[in-house]
Design an enzyme around this catalytic site. Structure first.
Site, short mmCIF file in Angstrom:
data_model
loop_
_atom_site.label_atom_id
_atom_site.label_comp_id
_atom_site.label_asym_id
_atom_site.label_seq_id
_atom_site.Cartn_x
_atom_site.Cartn_y
_atom_site.Cartn_z
N HIS A 144 -47.93 -15.89 43.91
CA HIS A 144 -48.55 -14.85 43.51
C HIS A 144 -49.24 -15.41 42.25
CE1 HIS A 144 -46.63 -12.21 46.17
NE2 HIS A 144 -45.48 -12.13 45.64
N HIS A 180 -49.84 -13.66 30.70
CA HIS A 180 -48.98 -12.63 30.48
C HIS A 180 -47.63 -13.15 29.96
CE1 HIS A 180 -51.31 -9.49 33.30
NE2 HIS A 180 -51.67 -9.49 32.05
N THR A 188 -48.02 -5.45 36.57
CA THR A 188 -49.41 -5.18 37.40
C THR A 188 -49.11 -5.74 38.90
OG1 THR A 188 -49.84 -7.52 36.75
CG2 THR A 188 -50.67 -5.64 35.34
ZN LIG Z 1 -49.18 -10.60 35.00
#
Ligand SMILES: [Zn+2]
Length: 248
Positions: free
Chosen positions: A89, A133, A200
């Site tokens: 991912h 992030h 998210t």
């Molecule tokens: Zn993220």
């Protein structure tokens, strides 16, 4: 009986997802394209329901601001980035040691950081080519994400320490030969935007404090290009702001 086992396995994995945002490529499957894509996340599993029913979802387009006197961001990172993996991912870096940020008087400890190409949050309708992030959690279980935007420019030395040990193969985690303080990625000026949002990625958990550092940092076209090649487009589309304010 088989059903119960399946449900329990899904619950465990969803918990792993909560603590590690995008941690597992396993059951239940989700992705960024087609039937497993963001438009369908809310229907993939009951525990992903917030992805379609939430009202404080991330990412957002930062296009409407309220002037505020935000306190200086206090980043006390003393630990190290220690391993890197393409988990299917995202490219995720695990950290060790005490990396703390204090927000609202609450200490949050860095769990991991990872990347999205292009950026997930937008600024006045525009994407950045990449966003990092930094996922933190408090002792009380609250989450804080610090987002860092990247622009094309100079070669980024800290980023390269991570890229040197990155395998493009999904799930192949490597220890970093040259560990580094995650704060090396941050710009000097830590002025920021602030709003409330969610993860998210499924299960799209809400109640997340979001801080987006205003000053983008540079990375070379080759560095960003390589990461995009490995991750593909892994940005969830922007979500409605609804009642939220963005403080600047
Ligand atoms: Zn993220």
């Amino acid at each position: 009986m088989r059903n119960i086992v399946t449900i329990m396995a899904a619950a465990v994995l969803s918990f792993a997802g909560v603590t590690g945002e995008g941690h597992h490529a396993d059951h239940p499957h989700w992705g960024y394209k087609g039937k497993e894509g963001p438009a369908h996340w809310g229907d993939i599993a009951p525990e992903f329901r917030l992805c379609k029913e939430g009202v404080n979802q991330s990412p957002i387009d930062m296009n409407r601001f309220i002037e505020a006197e935000l306190p200086k961001l206090k980043v006390y990172y003393a630990g190290n980035a220690r391993s890197v993996v393409n988990n299917g991912h995202t490219i995720k870096v695990e950290t060790m040691g005490k990396d703390e940020v204090v927000v609202d008087g609450i200490p949050f400890n860095l769990k991991q950081f990872h990347f999205h190409t292009p950026s997930e949050n937008k600024l006045k309708g525009e994407h950045f080519p990449m966003e990092a992030h930094f996922v933190h959690q408090s002792d009380g279980g609250d989450y804080l994400v610090i987002a860092l935007m990247f622009v094309e420019g100079k070669h980024n030395k800290a980023l390269q320490k991570m890229l040197n040990d990155l395998s493009p193969k999904v799930g192949e985690k490597h220890q970093l030969k040259e560990m580094f303080n995650p704060g090396e990625l941050f710009p000097k000026k830590l002025d920021y935007y602030r709003f409330a949002g969610s993860f998210t990625t499924p299960p799209c958990t809400e109640g997340v404090r979001w801080i987006v550092i205003k000053q983008p940092v540079e990375a070379s076209k080759e560095q960003i290009g390589l990461m995009h090649e490995i991750m593909g487009d892994n940005n969830r589309p922007v979500q409605p702001l609804k009642a939220r304010c963005i403080l600047k």
